[in-house]
Design a protein around this motif. Sequence first.
Motif, PDB file in Angstrom:
ATOM      1  N   LEU A 146       0.829  -1.207   0.000  1.00  0.00           N
ATOM      2  CA  LEU A 146       0.000   0.000   0.000  1.00  0.00           C
ATOM      3  C   LEU A 146       0.865   1.259   0.000  1.00  0.00           C
ATOM      4  O   LEU A 146       0.625   2.200  -0.761  1.00  0.00           O
ATOM      5  CB  LEU A 146      -0.935   0.002   1.210  1.00  0.00           C
ATOM      6  N   ILE A 147       1.885   1.266   0.822  1.00  0.00           N
ATOM      7  CA  ILE A 147       2.780   2.421   0.903  1.00  0.00           C
ATOM      8  C   ILE A 147       3.473   2.655  -0.438  1.00  0.00           C
ATOM      9  O   ILE A 147       3.544   3.781  -0.930  1.00  0.00           O
ATOM     10  CB  ILE A 147       3.798   2.243   2.044  1.00  0.00           C
ATOM     11  N   PHE A 205      11.920   6.787   0.311  1.00  0.00           N
ATOM     12  CA  PHE A 205      11.721   8.234   0.164  1.00  0.00           C
ATOM     13  C   PHE A 205      12.880   8.851  -0.617  1.00  0.00           C
ATOM     14  O   PHE A 205      12.681   9.659  -1.518  1.00  0.00           O
ATOM     15  CB  PHE A 205      11.627   8.922   1.533  1.00  0.00           C
ATOM     16  N   ALA A 206      14.101   8.474  -0.251  1.00  0.00           N
ATOM     17  CA  ALA A 206      15.292   9.048  -0.888  1.00  0.00           C
ATOM     18  C   ALA A 206      15.364   8.665  -2.365  1.00  0.00           C
ATOM     19  O   ALA A 206      15.640   9.510  -3.216  1.00  0.00           O
ATOM     20  CB  ALA A 206      16.547   8.597  -0.145  1.00  0.00           C
ATOM     21  N   GLU A 207      15.105   7.385  -2.672  1.00  0.00           N
ATOM     22  CA  GLU A 207      15.157   6.919  -4.059  1.00  0.00           C
ATOM     23  C   GLU A 207      14.177   7.671  -4.939  1.00  0.00           C
ATOM     24  O   GLU A 207      14.468   7.977  -6.086  1.00  0.00           O
ATOM     25  CB  GLU A 207      14.833   5.419  -4.127  1.00  0.00           C
ATOM     26  N   ARG A 208      13.017   7.967  -4.404  1.00  0.00           N
ATOM     27  CA  ARG A 208      11.962   8.611  -5.191  1.00  0.00           C
ATOM     28  C   ARG A 208      12.017  10.135  -5.100  1.00  0.00           C
ATOM     29  O   ARG A 208      11.231  10.812  -5.739  1.00  0.00           O
ATOM     30  CB  ARG A 208      10.600   8.111  -4.731  1.00  0.00           C
ATOM     31  N   MET A 227       3.229   5.934  -2.810  1.00  0.00           N
ATOM     32  CA  MET A 227       4.452   6.657  -3.158  1.00  0.00           C
ATOM     33  C   MET A 227       4.596   6.855  -4.670  1.00  0.00           C
ATOM     34  O   MET A 227       5.280   7.766  -5.112  1.00  0.00           O
ATOM     35  CB  MET A 227       5.678   5.913  -2.633  1.00  0.00           C
ATOM     36  N   GLU A 228       3.966   6.003  -5.454  1.00  0.00           N
ATOM     37  CA  GLU A 228       4.073   6.100  -6.911  1.00  0.00           C
ATOM     38  C   GLU A 228       3.116   7.128  -7.506  1.00  0.00           C
ATOM     39  O   GLU A 228       3.189   7.409  -8.690  1.00  0.00           O
ATOM     40  CB  GLU A 228       3.824   4.728  -7.532  1.00  0.00           C
ATOM     41  N   ARG A 229       2.241   7.691  -6.701  1.00  0.00           N
ATOM     42  CA  ARG A 229       1.286   8.672  -7.221  1.00  0.00           C
ATOM     43  C   ARG A 229       2.027   9.938  -7.633  1.00  0.00           C
ATOM     44  O   ARG A 229       2.765  10.524  -6.840  1.00  0.00           O
ATOM     45  CB  ARG A 229       0.217   8.966  -6.183  1.00  0.00           C
ATOM     46  N   PRO A 230       1.825  10.392  -8.871  1.00  0.00           N
ATOM     47  CA  PRO A 230       2.574  11.557  -9.354  1.00  0.00           C
ATOM     48  C   PRO A 230       2.224  12.852  -8.622  1.00  0.00           C
ATOM     49  O   PRO A 230       3.037  13.763  -8.577  1.00  0.00           O
ATOM     50  CB  PRO A 230       2.198  11.636 -10.844  1.00  0.00           C
ATOM     51  N   ARG A 231       1.052  12.930  -8.022  1.00  0.00           N
ATOM     52  CA  ARG A 231       0.645  14.168  -7.353  1.00  0.00           C
ATOM     53  C   ARG A 231       0.939  14.151  -5.854  1.00  0.00           C
ATOM     54  O   ARG A 231       0.494  15.031  -5.136  1.00  0.00           O
ATOM     55  CB  ARG A 231      -0.845  14.403  -7.598  1.00  0.00           C
ATOM     56  N   LEU A 232       1.708  13.186  -5.410  1.00  0.00           N
ATOM     57  CA  LEU A 232       2.056  13.119  -3.995  1.00  0.00           C
ATOM     58  C   LEU A 232       2.884  14.345  -3.622  1.00  0.00           C
ATOM     59  O   LEU A 232       3.974  14.567  -4.161  1.00  0.00           O
ATOM     60  CB  LEU A 232       2.856  11.840  -3.713  1.00  0.00           C
ATOM     61  N   ALA A 233       2.348  15.167  -2.714  1.00  0.00           N
ATOM     62  CA  ALA A 233       3.047  16.401  -2.315  1.00  0.00           C
ATOM     63  C   ALA A 233       4.204  16.099  -1.377  1.00  0.00           C
ATOM     64  O   ALA A 233       5.207  16.802  -1.375  1.00  0.00           O
ATOM     65  CB  ALA A 233       2.070  17.367  -1.639  1.00  0.00           C
ATOM     66  N   GLY A 234       4.071  15.068  -0.586  1.00  0.00           N
ATOM     67  CA  GLY A 234       5.110  14.727   0.369  1.00  0.00           C
ATOM     68  C   GLY A 234       4.571  13.770   1.406  1.00  0.00           C
ATOM     69  O   GLY A 234       3.418  13.349   1.351  1.00  0.00           O
TER      70      GLY A 234
END
Length: 150
Positions: free
Chosen positions: A49-50, A83-86, A54-61
């Motif tokens: 799920l996480i 988090f760092a990779e993405r 994380m793959e959502r393009p509109r994820l603000a943070g």
Amino acid sequence: MLNVFEMPVAVPVGAQHAAPLHHAYYLLDLPGYGYARAAQTERAAFRHLIRHVMERPRLAGVLWLLDIRREPSDDDRTMQLLFAERGTPVLAALTKSDAVARTARTRRAGELRSALELEEDQMIVTSAREKEGIVELREAIAGLIQPRTT
């Protein structure tokens, strides 16, 4: 932690209330994957799920709630790598600071910042009980979700 934020009461929205929403933000409260007493299959589902979120393009943070009393778990370290990779903007709220002596809070925050390779402005020490750091956390969240200019 989310209880300390004064969220407006939702107003029923129907066709008669339809209007474009210019800035809609959602908080996804995930289970405490690090210390949950969950079976391995449930923990794997949490991770899936996480990763999906994380793959959502509109994820603000990500607002990452971490218990100041605990050492980072293997799951915490895995999340930090993800988090760092993405290149995901991260704001870590160290929770339950009221359970740590006031004189030890700064030292403990530094240890966690170093262990998780976070910058000083990515971490805020908080206590919902004592309302410590809540104003700063609100301001930091507002900064995190501000539309970015490209």
